[in-house]
Design an enzyme around this catalytic site. Structure first.
Site, mmCIF file in Angstrom:
data_model
loop_
_atom_site.group_PDB
_atom_site.id
_atom_site.type_symbol
_atom_site.label_atom_id
_atom_site.label_comp_id
_atom_site.label_asym_id
_atom_site.label_seq_id
_atom_site.Cartn_x
_atom_site.Cartn_y
_atom_site.Cartn_z
ATOM 1 N N GLU A 52 0.842 -1.199 0.000
ATOM 2 C CA GLU A 52 0.000 0.000 0.000
ATOM 3 C C GLU A 52 0.877 1.250 0.000
ATOM 4 O O GLU A 52 1.937 1.287 0.615
ATOM 5 C CB GLU A 52 -0.906 -0.007 1.242
ATOM 6 C CG GLU A 52 -1.705 1.257 1.441
ATOM 7 C CD GLU A 52 -2.824 1.425 0.424
ATOM 8 O OE1 GLU A 52 -3.836 2.037 0.767
ATOM 9 O OE2 GLU A 52 -2.688 0.965 -0.725
ATOM 10 N N ASP A 110 -2.385 -5.105 0.876
ATOM 11 C CA ASP A 110 -1.702 -3.983 1.522
ATOM 12 C C ASP A 110 -0.299 -4.339 2.003
ATOM 13 O O ASP A 110 0.610 -3.509 1.949
ATOM 14 C CB ASP A 110 -2.528 -3.481 2.712
ATOM 15 C CG ASP A 110 -3.871 -2.916 2.270
ATOM 16 O OD1 ASP A 110 -3.871 -2.092 1.332
ATOM 17 O OD2 ASP A 110 -4.906 -3.299 2.840
#
Length: 252
Positions: free
Chosen positions: A80, A108
């Protein structure tokens, strides 16, 4: 809301959020609730990764100070916050190196200790509802899901919370602080309600250019995770300028 975001979050998180929104043709000055949500999600991802390493024996350890020991490896790979091309490059590299199944959607984080991708969620609603939405979207048992709420609740795949209790408590405390700061400025209701958000947007557009009061708590510390990402998207001079201009709103 835009003023609050720029005052409450680390400048580098704000910059990453702006880049992410512009990549999808969104304007942080107009979609301010989304701007706040992205900054919050980014900060949680970085806090999730902070201080966690793997030693020579393959054990997960927590090191809170910069350690010259080069044999320590970061436990989490942060996906992310990177542009999509770079993010998929990182994911492909991890899959080629570890043999992990390539996810359909960008996750992420990657956990080198548990050898799994992680999807982090931050919700303003019930955690179990948001968890089910994430699970239905991802449709993969290989990606671990961990959801946090602004009320201190959390939910994770098979009740496996990955981190120690203290690390998770730091994240929950930060989320609660963000909620309290929003509420003190009359922003929380618009953050959780689309109808209220429209009203707030009209107010924001009328008062653009005015500085809101400074928050009582500001995240000034640069996350170790951000220090890793920083060279990829920002040179040191630009970073120094951002830090120098941090909290530039004058007191009324």
């Amino acid at each position: 809301m835009e003023d609050f975001v720029r005052q409450c979050f680390n400048p580098m998180i704000v910059e990453l959020a702006e880049k992410a929104m512009k990549e999808y043709g969104e304007d942080p000055k107009i979609e301010t609730n989304k701007f706040a949500a992205i900054c919050t999600h980014l900060e949680v991802c970085f806090m999730y990764s902070d201080f966690h390493f793997i030693n020579e024996q393959g054990e997960s350890i927590i090191v809170e100070l910069d350690d010259p020991n080069a044999l320590l490896k970061h436990r989490f790979e942060i996906i992310e916050g990177r542009d999509r091309t770079m993010a998929w490059t990182v994911v492909n590299s991890i899959c080629n190196t570890t043999g992990a199944e390539k996810p359909k959607f960008l996750p992420d984080l990657y956990d080198y200790k548990e050898n799994r991708f992680i999807e982090i969620g931050v919700t303003r609603r019930e955690v179990h509802i948001y968890y089910l939405e994430k699970a239905n979207k991802i449709k993969s048992e290989k990606t671990h899901i961990h959801i946090f709420s602004f009320t201190g609740e959390e939910m994770a795949t098979k009740a496996d919370y990955t981190l120690d209790e203290e690390s998770r408590a730091r994240i929950k405390t930060r989320l609660f602080t963000i909620r309290q700061e929003m509420a003190s400025r009359g922003l929380w209701d618009s953050f959780v309600s689309p109808k209220e958000a429209k009203k707030q947007l009209k107010k924001d557009l009328k008062s653009q250019g005015q500085c809101a009061g400074s928050p009582t708590k500001v995240s000034r510390r640069t996350s170790p995770a951000l220090r890793i990402l920083e060279p990829m998207w920002m040179d040191s001079n630009r970073t120094a300028t951002l830090r120098a201009s941090f909290l530039k709103c004058p007191k009324k």
